[in-house]
Every structure is written in C-alpha cells, then in structure tokens.
Design a protein around this motif. Sequence first.
Motif, PDB file in Angstrom:
ATOM      1  N   UNK A 164      34.941  25.554  36.996  1.00  0.00           N
ATOM      2  CA  UNK A 164      34.782  26.634  36.017  1.00  0.00           C
ATOM      3  C   UNK A 164      33.451  27.378  36.167  1.00  0.00           C
ATOM      4  N   UNK A 165      32.398  26.665  36.554  1.00  0.00           N
ATOM      5  CA  UNK A 165      31.101  27.309  36.755  1.00  0.00           C
ATOM      6  C   UNK A 165      31.124  28.295  37.911  1.00  0.00           C
ATOM      7  N   UNK A 166      31.780  27.918  38.988  1.00  0.00           N
ATOM      8  CA  UNK A 166      31.914  28.821  40.128  1.00  0.00           C
ATOM      9  C   UNK A 166      32.772  30.025  39.772  1.00  0.00           C
ATOM     10  N   UNK A 167      33.810  29.798  38.980  1.00  0.00           N
ATOM     11  CA  UNK A 167      34.675  30.899  38.529  1.00  0.00           C
ATOM     12  C   UNK A 167      33.871  31.893  37.689  1.00  0.00           C
ATOM     13  N   UNK A 168      32.993  31.377  36.820  1.00  0.00           N
ATOM     14  CA  UNK A 168      32.157  32.245  35.995  1.00  0.00           C
ATOM     15  C   UNK A 168      31.209  33.074  36.858  1.00  0.00           C
ATOM     16  N   UNK A 169      30.609  32.454  37.864  1.00  0.00           N
ATOM     17  CA  UNK A 169      29.724  33.187  38.780  1.00  0.00           C
ATOM     18  C   UNK A 169      30.490  34.237  39.571  1.00  0.00           C
ATOM     19  N   UNK A 170      31.695  33.893  39.990  1.00  0.00           N
ATOM     20  CA  UNK A 170      32.526  34.841  40.732  1.00  0.00           C
ATOM     21  C   UNK A 170      32.871  36.048  39.864  1.00  0.00           C
ATOM     22  N   UNK A 171      33.201  35.789  38.586  1.00  0.00           N
ATOM     23  CA  UNK A 171      33.508  36.885  37.664  1.00  0.00           C
ATOM     24  C   UNK A 171      32.287  37.771  37.428  1.00  0.00           C
ATOM     25  N   UNK A 172      31.125  37.156  37.324  1.00  0.00           N
ATOM     26  CA  UNK A 172      29.888  37.940  37.160  1.00  0.00           C
ATOM     27  C   UNK A 172      29.603  38.778  38.401  1.00  0.00           C
ATOM     28  N   UNK A 173      29.900  38.236  39.566  1.00  0.00           N
ATOM     29  CA  UNK A 173      29.738  38.984  40.809  1.00  0.00           C
ATOM     30  C   UNK A 173      30.636  40.215  40.805  1.00  0.00           C
ATOM     31  N   UNK A 174      31.852  40.043  40.322  1.00  0.00           N
ATOM     32  CA  UNK A 174      32.778  41.174  40.244  1.00  0.00           C
ATOM     33  C   UNK A 174      32.294  42.221  39.248  1.00  0.00           C
ATOM     34  N   UNK A 175      31.684  41.783  38.144  1.00  0.00           N
ATOM     35  CA  UNK A 175      31.166  42.734  37.163  1.00  0.00           C
ATOM     36  C   UNK A 175      29.952  43.475  37.702  1.00  0.00           C
ATOM     37  N   UNK A 176      29.124  42.794  38.455  1.00  0.00           N
ATOM     38  CA  UNK A 176      27.880  43.387  38.945  1.00  0.00           C
ATOM     39  C   UNK A 176      28.104  44.381  40.081  1.00  0.00           C
ATOM     40  N   UNK A 177      29.078  44.123  40.919  1.00  0.00           N
ATOM     41  CA  UNK A 177      29.328  44.968  42.090  1.00  0.00           C
ATOM     42  C   UNK A 177      30.715  45.602  41.989  1.00  0.00           C
ATOM     43  N   UNK A 178      30.792  46.834  41.482  1.00  0.00           N
ATOM     44  CA  UNK A 178      32.090  47.499  41.295  1.00  0.00           C
ATOM     45  C   UNK A 178      32.889  47.671  42.590  1.00  0.00           C
ATOM     46  N   UNK A 179      32.222  47.900  43.711  1.00  0.00           N
ATOM     47  CA  UNK A 179      32.949  48.063  44.975  1.00  0.00           C
ATOM     48  C   UNK A 179      33.649  46.762  45.359  1.00  0.00           C
ATOM     49  N   UNK A 180      32.977  45.634  45.166  1.00  0.00           N
ATOM     50  CA  UNK A 180      33.577  44.331  45.438  1.00  0.00           C
ATOM     51  C   UNK A 180      34.759  44.088  44.509  1.00  0.00           C
ATOM     52  N   UNK A 181      34.603  44.463  43.250  1.00  0.00           N
ATOM     53  CA  UNK A 181      35.680  44.294  42.275  1.00  0.00           C
ATOM     54  C   UNK A 181      36.893  45.144  42.652  1.00  0.00           C
ATOM     55  N   UNK A 182      36.668  46.372  43.071  1.00  0.00           N
ATOM     56  CA  UNK A 182      37.797  47.227  43.489  1.00  0.00           C
ATOM     57  C   UNK A 182      38.517  46.622  44.693  1.00  0.00           C
ATOM     58  N   UNK A 183      37.755  46.087  45.633  1.00  0.00           N
ATOM     59  CA  UNK A 183      38.360  45.478  46.824  1.00  0.00           C
ATOM     60  C   UNK A 183      39.180  44.253  46.434  1.00  0.00           C
ATOM     61  N   UNK A 184      38.629  43.414  45.553  1.00  0.00           N
ATOM     62  CA  UNK A 184      39.348  42.222  45.116  1.00  0.00           C
ATOM     63  C   UNK A 184      40.612  42.591  44.337  1.00  0.00           C
ATOM     64  N   UNK A 185      40.527  43.600  43.504  1.00  0.00           N
ATOM     65  CA  UNK A 185      41.691  44.047  42.740  1.00  0.00           C
ATOM     66  C   UNK A 185      42.779  44.562  43.667  1.00  0.00           C
ATOM     67  N   UNK A 186      42.393  45.279  44.714  1.00  0.00           N
ATOM     68  CA  UNK A 186      43.367  45.800  45.668  1.00  0.00           C
ATOM     69  C   UNK A 186      44.036  44.676  46.455  1.00  0.00           C
ATOM     70  N   UNK A 187      43.286  43.636  46.773  1.00  0.00           N
ATOM     71  CA  UNK A 187      43.814  42.540  47.585  1.00  0.00           C
ATOM     72  C   UNK A 187      44.689  41.594  46.759  1.00  0.00           C
ATOM     73  N   UNK A 188      44.415  41.477  45.458  1.00  0.00           N
ATOM     74  CA  UNK A 188      45.138  40.523  44.616  1.00  0.00           C
ATOM     75  C   UNK A 188      46.652  40.710  44.642  1.00  0.00           C
ATOM     76  N   UNK A 189      47.114  41.937  44.776  1.00  0.00           N
ATOM     77  CA  UNK A 189      48.560  42.170  44.739  1.00  0.00           C
ATOM     78  C   UNK A 189      49.272  41.579  45.958  1.00  0.00           C
ATOM     79  N   UNK A 190      48.542  41.306  47.040  1.00  0.00           N
ATOM     80  CA  UNK A 190      49.148  40.753  48.248  1.00  0.00           C
ATOM     81  C   UNK A 190      49.111  39.229  48.294  1.00  0.00           C
ATOM     82  N   UNK A 191      48.429  38.615  47.346  1.00  0.00           N
ATOM     83  CA  UNK A 191      48.255  37.167  47.364  1.00  0.00           C
ATOM     84  C   UNK A 191      49.416  36.457  46.691  1.00  0.00           C
TER      85      UNK A 191
END
Length: 86
Positions: A44-71
């Motif tokens: 859960x701690x790593x998940x929280x850090x990962x979520x914060x990373x997505x909030x801090x870097x919008x470009x990374x978040x957009x890339x992850x959101x685009x990739x999620x549909x293929x997983x």
Amino acid sequence: MRRFLLFGLAALCLVAAALSLPLPLPAGTIFMVAAIALLLLASPGLKLRFDRLRQRYPAFNRRMTAVESYLPPFLRRAFAQRRGEG
C-alpha cells in the motif's frame, strides 16, 4: 501470506525481465510491467507513492491512463489511480 506470494512473484518477474531484455521480443517489458503491478498490489505504501507520482507529473499520468486500457484487468486494477486521496 498473500503479500509474500505477491513479492515472490514480482521478484521472479523482475529476474525474467532482466534475462529477457536483450532479446528482440518485448517479453522483458511485459515482465517488468507485471512485476510493477504485483508490487503495487502487495504494498500500500508503494501504491501511495505511485499515485503521488502520477499527481505530480501530468505527462506520466496521461501516459499511464492511455496504457491502462490495453492491460489485463488485474494489471489495470493495480495501476489505477486512487481518486480523492492526497
């Protein structure tokens, strides 16, 4: 017990990724994504850090959101960003 199993599977995926990265097929990348997803499900701690990373870097978040549909569903659930936290 479930947590240790997930960490063990993640370690095996990381080893498989390291061994298969030099190969021409993208198997190393697939194993790496699976290992990260397993770690996010186990910690859960790593998940929280990962979520914060997505909030801090919008470009990374957009890339992850685009990739999620293929997983597959279990990976999609691991990478899904928690809403309303932080």
